[in-house]
Enzyme design. Structure first.
Site, mmCIF file in Angstrom:
data_model
loop_
_atom_site.group_PDB
_atom_site.id
_atom_site.type_symbol
_atom_site.label_atom_id
_atom_site.label_comp_id
_atom_site.label_asym_id
_atom_site.label_seq_id
_atom_site.Cartn_x
_atom_site.Cartn_y
_atom_site.Cartn_z
ATOM 1 N N CYS A 84 15.229 -28.538 -14.264
ATOM 2 C CA CYS A 84 16.301 -28.300 -13.297
ATOM 3 C C CYS A 84 15.888 -28.969 -11.996
ATOM 4 O O CYS A 84 14.769 -28.763 -11.511
ATOM 5 C CB CYS A 84 16.493 -26.799 -13.103
ATOM 6 N N ASN A 99 21.401 -21.895 -20.525
ATOM 7 C CA ASN A 99 21.938 -22.890 -19.597
ATOM 8 C C ASN A 99 22.026 -24.267 -20.250
ATOM 9 O O ASN A 99 21.440 -25.258 -19.783
ATOM 10 C CB ASN A 99 21.077 -22.959 -18.337
ATOM 11 N N CYS A 150 24.650 -30.629 -14.678
ATOM 12 C CA CYS A 150 23.421 -29.845 -14.618
ATOM 13 C C CYS A 150 22.340 -30.685 -15.270
ATOM 14 O O CYS A 150 22.456 -31.039 -16.451
ATOM 15 C CB CYS A 150 23.582 -28.515 -15.344
ATOM 16 N N CYS A 196 0.843 -1.195 0.000
ATOM 17 C CA CYS A 196 0.000 0.000 0.000
ATOM 18 C C CYS A 196 0.878 1.244 0.000
ATOM 19 O O CYS A 196 1.883 1.292 0.718
ATOM 20 C CB CYS A 196 -0.910 0.020 1.230
ATOM 21 N N PHE A 223 11.793 -17.880 -13.690
ATOM 22 C CA PHE A 223 10.996 -18.315 -14.839
ATOM 23 C C PHE A 223 11.053 -19.833 -15.025
ATOM 24 O O PHE A 223 10.256 -20.418 -15.750
ATOM 25 C CB PHE A 223 11.494 -17.631 -16.117
#
Length: 696
Positions: free
Chosen positions: A458, A365, A334, A113, A485
């Site tokens: 991931c 990536n 990864c 606010c 994301f």
């Protein structure tokens, strides 16, 4: 974990499991005098005949939660103009009983606010809710009064079912209910719902770190584990700085490093400028700047595709003589990058290559090998989590009839599709705010031509599943929500809803999240009153060091000791950690794609929940402080350099269309750099998209 929040619920008072019909229930004895008796035909003395008529004519299909809120809506809708509606709000503000100074606490403050707003709730002996509220702005106080009068007398369960859409149906009008007031009004409702949840019993609480100008304090074992390294051992910092300066070694590290490593690096950066903690793409850019400044070696703290990108970009920039070192002799894997090197992804690219006018948008990536072989199969451009939306929408706008194939991150692809489906429901003006070249019609037209790979995740972001999101909704519905994301749809949807409806959310890269926190803090520092901001961190916890340093720098520069930022880690108690960290761990081990195993159960408060919620990436933990110091000690000596051969990025000696694998893998990266520089797909890429299939 769950902690019981204090609530003024009388001993023995029962909360009803079934809702009494709204029209027949009576309000609590302490309900403000201006509220009419619910369930009776009596109307508040200030409701005019015109307002009653308006209630009949305008509101028959509007489902307001109580008769009193229906009456308030009738009054507002019967008002002849915006000034009269504002006057009615001010009347409501004057009737609202003043909140005691003791109740004007940080715990009762409503975040998001522009003005200061406080809301509190308690249960009466009959199990019904009684609200109090206040604000230092009269119009905000009037809006708070609408909720106090309109929701008091409900059960907590009924309050949780109130649709936020009723606030827009009150008839306030856009002149009174500006965008900022709309956000504030919605945040007031979320604050009321959170307090209703607390009164029902246990409220979920995650570990958190409170940041002030004076320092930090932690709640919960996981937060304590993060906090203990924010003030590093200066002897270790001295040793690292000595090695870096003497041997002119630059360091590029990803945000997801452990706090112990980041704490030392951040402190060392104050004395040695060639240390950079950032997103993966910026790591390579930082390495080039370090080479330009005379660094002869670059230490890369990240997974293998990051060091490969650093090596390739340095070579492209003419710095092949600068050494690049990883932090382990074995692979630093990864799961997401490996998904793009699977047979399933090869098949996905083959389908793309067989489809005319196709563009493959590949996440940064991934390895150089993936980028090179992908571009051989289908025209390819890389993207980051911060530019993927603009890349895809620009491609659809720039190349008529184009087919876009995104990969390998399934969650990011799914979130893209969800985002575009949402855009297809908005007006043209709202769509253009996202991308100037699109309209509602063009967004709808592109949806069938957007594909994404469905078998790549991931392991860290995969853990932000449904259970943790439910706990976030229960316990943090009025907090700021930040989501990467790459997270699953549940967390993405939560953050998107908070962003869209209340201005309280962000979805993007780690840098986007950091910028969002800084922007909200800037707004708070512009106000003359105390503030405590709360952010739920929906991404890897390793970026906490960067957040702490950014926030404390801003607080100290503003000389404000009355503003604080709380970072909440949505981590479940059931955590996992690597067997390299677990001492004497028992139970079955889980194998990650590169053979690194994990063990169920928390270790020193660290780890990621099998049910959802992130602590840290086990691969990133291979980039330890010990490993960095060991690499630096070996640089410069013949014996040490021989030992470091295994620490160099993977060499790519294969040729792809006459180029080395590294050179070919750089082409999609250079296409992205061209897009970032010019705002459109490079001409060479567009020509490739439109002609390659015909040439084949």
């Amino acid at each position: 974990m769950r902690v019981r929040l204090a609530a003024t619920k009388p001993h023995g008072a029962a909360t009803r499991s079934t809702a009494t019909p709204l029209r027949t229930r009576r309000p609590p004895a302490s309900c403000p005098a201006v509220v009419c008796q619910l369930g009776q035909e009596k109307v508040h003395r200030d409701v005019t005949a015109a307002a009653q008529a308006a209630a009949t004519e305008v509101l028959p299909s509007v489902s307001f939660p109580t008769p009193r809120m229906t009456e308030v809506a009738a009054e507002l809708q019967a008002a002849p103009g915006q000034q009269e509606r504002a006057r009615l709000l001010l009347q409501l503000a004057k009737r609202l009983p003043a909140m005691s100074d003791a109740a004007r606490t940080d715990a009762n403050r409503v975040m998001g606010c522009t003005a200061q707003v406080w809301v509190s709730a308690e249960l009466e002996g009959n199990g019904l809710l009684s609200l109090t509220a206040d604000s230092d702005s009269e119009l905000s106080r009037g809006l708070a009064a609408v909720l106090v009068e309109g929701l008091s007398g409900l059960t907590p369960e009924e309050v949780l079912q109130v649709d936020p859409a009723v606030l827009s149906q009150l008839g306030l009008g856009s002149s009174v209910l500006t965008r900022s007031r709309t956000n504030g009004f919605l945040n007031m409702l979320e604050a009321v719902k959170r307090r209703a949840r607390a009164l029902l019993g246990d409220l979920p609480r995650f570990p958190s770190l409170l940041i002030s100008a004076a320092g930090t304090s932690a709640q919960g074992a996981f937060a304590e584990a993060q906090n203990q390294y924010l003030q590093p051992d200066q002897s270790v910092v001295d040793a690292l700085v000595s090695q870096l300066t003497a041997k002119r070694i630059g360091v590029v590290a990803h945000f997801y490093m452990d706090p112990q490593v980041q704490g030392v690096l951040s402190s060392a950066a104050e004395r040695w400028p060639h240390i950079n903690v950032s997103d993966s793409l910026v790591m390579a850019d930082g390495a080039v700047k370090m080479a330009e400044a005379g660094c002869t070696a670059i230490a890369v703290l990240g997974v293998d595709f990051m060091s490969e990108n650093v090596r390739a970009i340095l070579d492209e920039a003419g710095y092949s003589h600068v050494h690049v070192y990883r932090m382990a002799a074995e692979d630093i894997g990864c799961s997401l990058a490996e998904a793009a090197e699977s047979e399933a992804y090869d098949s996905y690219l083959a389908d793309a290559g067989a489809t005319p006018d196709s563009l493959h948008v590949v996440y940064i990536n991934t390895s150089l090998r993936t980028k090179a072989l992908a571009h051989k199969a289908v025209p390819t451009i890389t993207c980051t989590s911060s530019n993927v939306v603009s890349t895809v929408l620009t491609a659809f706008a720039q190349v008529p009839g184009i087919n876009v194939w995104y990969g390998p991150d399934t969650y990011m692809g799914r979130n893209l599709a969800q985002l575009f489906q949402s855009l297809a429901q908005l007006s043209d003006d709202e769509v253009r705010e996202v991308h100037p070249a699109h309209t509602q019609a063009s967004i709808r037209a592109l949806l069938p031509r957007l594909r994404y790979f469905e078998q790549g995740t991931c392991i860290v972001h995969h853990l932000f599943g449904g259970e943790v999101c439910e706990l976030v909704k229960e316990g943090y519905r009025d907090a700021y929500l930040a989501a990467h994301f790459e997270v699953p749809g549940e967390m993405f949807s939560l953050a998107m809803e908070a962003k869209r409806s209340r201005g309280m959310g962000v979805v993007g890269s780690t840098q986007n999240i950091l910028d969002f926190i800084a922007a909200k803090l800037t707004t708070a520092l512009e106000q003359p009153f105390p503030e405590r901001l709360q952010f739920v961190l929906g991404t890897e916890a390793g970026m906490i060091t960067s957040i702490v340093r950014k926030v404390q720098g801003m607080l100290r520069a503003a000389k404000r000791d009355d503003v604080a930022v709380e970072i909440v880690f949505p981590v479940s108690p059931e955590a996992i950690t690597t067997d390299r960290q677990q001492q004497g761990g028992q139970g079955p081990r889980l194998e990650l794609p590169t053979g690194l195993s994990v063990v169920p159960g928390p270790a020193g408060g660290e780890g990621c929940s099998l049910e959802g919620g992130c602590a840290s990436c086990p691969y990133m933990k291979m980039n330890s402080l010990t490993a960095l110091l060991g690499v630096c000690e070996r640089v410069g000596s013949p014996a040490g350099e021989a030992m470091l051969e295994a620490f160099k990025p993977r060499p790519y000696r294969e040729l792809v269309d006459g180029k080395t694998m590294a050179q070919a893998g750089c082409v999609p990266i250079l296409h992205m750099r061209g897009f970032q520089k010019g705002g459109s797909l490079p001409d060479a890429l567009v020509a490739d998209i439109t002609s390659r299939h015909a040439a084949a």
